[in-house]
Design a protein around this motif. Structure first.
Motif, PDB file in Angstrom:
ATOM      1  N   ASP A  22      14.853  24.888 -16.625  1.00 52.92           N
ATOM      2  CA  ASP A  22      14.278  25.954 -15.798  1.00 52.92           C
ATOM      3  C   ASP A  22      14.070  25.519 -14.350  1.00 52.92           C
ATOM      4  O   ASP A  22      14.396  26.266 -13.418  1.00 52.92           O
ATOM      5  CB  ASP A  22      12.963  26.452 -16.393  1.00 52.92           C
ATOM      6  CG  ASP A  22      13.165  27.268 -17.655  1.00 52.92           C
ATOM      7  OD1 ASP A  22      14.305  27.727 -17.915  1.00 52.92           O
ATOM      8  OD2 ASP A  22      12.179  27.449 -18.408  1.00 52.92           O
ATOM      9  N   LEU A  25      17.477  25.291 -12.685  1.00 50.62           N
ATOM     10  CA  LEU A  25      17.999  26.604 -12.291  1.00 50.62           C
ATOM     11  C   LEU A  25      17.270  27.151 -11.068  1.00 50.62           C
ATOM     12  O   LEU A  25      17.889  27.784 -10.200  1.00 50.62           O
ATOM     13  CB  LEU A  25      17.909  27.584 -13.457  1.00 50.62           C
ATOM     14  CG  LEU A  25      18.823  27.264 -14.645  1.00 50.62           C
ATOM     15  CD1 LEU A  25      18.571  28.245 -15.792  1.00 50.62           C
ATOM     16  CD2 LEU A  25      20.288  27.263 -14.239  1.00 50.62           C
ATOM     17  N   ALA A  26      15.984  26.890 -10.952  1.00 48.29           N
ATOM     18  CA  ALA A  26      15.235  27.310  -9.760  1.00 48.29           C
ATOM     19  C   ALA A  26      15.770  26.585  -8.523  1.00 48.29           C
ATOM     20  O   ALA A  26      15.890  27.184  -7.440  1.00 48.29           O
ATOM     21  CB  ALA A  26      13.747  27.041  -9.945  1.00 48.29           C
ATOM     22  N   TYR A  27      16.107  25.315  -8.668  1.00 46.01           N
ATOM     23  CA  TYR A  27      16.700  24.552  -7.564  1.00 46.01           C
ATOM     24  C   TYR A  27      18.033  25.169  -7.150  1.00 46.01           C
ATOM     25  O   TYR A  27      18.305  25.344  -5.958  1.00 46.01           O
ATOM     26  CB  TYR A  27      16.889  23.087  -7.976  1.00 46.01           C
ATOM     27  CG  TYR A  27      17.634  22.270  -6.957  1.00 46.01           C
ATOM     28  CD1 TYR A  27      17.022  21.862  -5.782  1.00 46.01           C
ATOM     29  CD2 TYR A  27      18.970  21.915  -7.160  1.00 46.01           C
ATOM     30  CE1 TYR A  27      17.715  21.121  -4.837  1.00 46.01           C
ATOM     31  CE2 TYR A  27      19.661  21.170  -6.225  1.00 46.01           C
ATOM     32  CZ  TYR A  27      19.031  20.780  -5.059  1.00 46.01           C
ATOM     33  OH  TYR A  27      19.720  20.048  -4.113  1.00 46.01           O
ATOM     34  N   LEU A  28      18.861  25.512  -8.117  1.00 40.66           N
ATOM     35  CA  LEU A  28      20.143  26.143  -7.791  1.00 40.66           C
ATOM     36  C   LEU A  28      19.931  27.483  -7.103  1.00 40.66           C
ATOM     37  O   LEU A  28      20.612  27.794  -6.113  1.00 40.66           O
ATOM     38  CB  LEU A  28      20.987  26.309  -9.055  1.00 40.66           C
ATOM     39  CG  LEU A  28      21.424  25.015  -9.742  1.00 40.66           C
ATOM     40  CD1 LEU A  28      22.231  25.341 -10.991  1.00 40.66           C
ATOM     41  CD2 LEU A  28      22.192  24.105  -8.805  1.00 40.66           C
ATOM     42  N   ASP A  29      18.998  28.283  -7.593  1.00 46.35           N
ATOM     43  CA  ASP A  29      18.701  29.567  -6.951  1.00 46.35           C
ATOM     44  C   ASP A  29      18.263  29.368  -5.502  1.00 46.35           C
ATOM     45  O   ASP A  29      18.675  30.120  -4.609  1.00 46.35           O
ATOM     46  CB  ASP A  29      17.601  30.317  -7.713  1.00 46.35           C
ATOM     47  CG  ASP A  29      18.090  30.949  -8.998  1.00 46.35           C
ATOM     48  OD1 ASP A  29      19.315  31.124  -9.170  1.00 46.35           O
ATOM     49  OD2 ASP A  29      17.230  31.268  -9.846  1.00 46.35           O
ATOM     50  N   ALA A  30      17.445  28.367  -5.253  1.00 49.29           N
ATOM     51  CA  ALA A  30      16.949  28.103  -3.901  1.00 49.29           C
ATOM     52  C   ALA A  30      18.056  27.597  -2.973  1.00 49.29           C
ATOM     53  O   ALA A  30      17.907  27.660  -1.747  1.00 49.29           O
ATOM     54  CB  ALA A  30      15.810  27.090  -3.952  1.00 49.29           C
ATOM     55  N   ALA A  32      21.453  28.575  -3.384  1.00 50.58           N
ATOM     56  CA  ALA A  32      22.626  29.383  -3.723  1.00 50.58           C
ATOM     57  C   ALA A  32      23.617  29.510  -2.567  1.00 50.58           C
ATOM     58  O   ALA A  32      24.827  29.599  -2.800  1.00 50.58           O
ATOM     59  CB  ALA A  32      22.196  30.765  -4.200  1.00 50.58           C
TER      60      ALA A  32
END
Length: 98
Positions: A22, A25-30, A32
């Motif tokens: 989780d 995935l938050a790191y990837l979203d930040a 993007a």
């Protein structure tokens, strides 16, 4: 300037991958805006991940290194090995982009 980052998980670290997923995935979203594509490498059944592929748009190899080192998976010491290679976009989504 795109780079390919390929990661290889340490053997028997699937639980660590799941417990860190989780925040990863938050790191990837930040981040993007830097991602051309990324995703896990899976077993043939599509169930167990053993590493990942990141295609990142950054200016230098050092920036690619900083990108992966800041990933929570890396910080949790999930990876046995990380390989960074400069990459040339030729086809993306079935289209020639040269």
């Amino acid at each position: 300037m795109p780079y390919l980052i390929e990661t290889y998980d340490k053997p028997d670290h699937h639980d660590l991958r799941l417990s860190t997923r989780d925040v990863h995935l938050a790191y990837l979203d930040a981040n993007a805006e830097r991602l051309i594509a990324c995703g896990a490498k899976l077993d043939d059944a599509g169930e167990i991940a053993s590493g990942g592929i990141y295609l990142v748009d950054v200016d230098t190899r050092a920036a690619a290194e900083r990108f992966i080192e800041a990933d929570p998976f890396h910080q949790a010491e999930l990876f046995e090995r990380v390989v960074i290679t400069r990459w040339r976009k030729a086809y993306v989504d079935g289209r020639n982009v040269l």
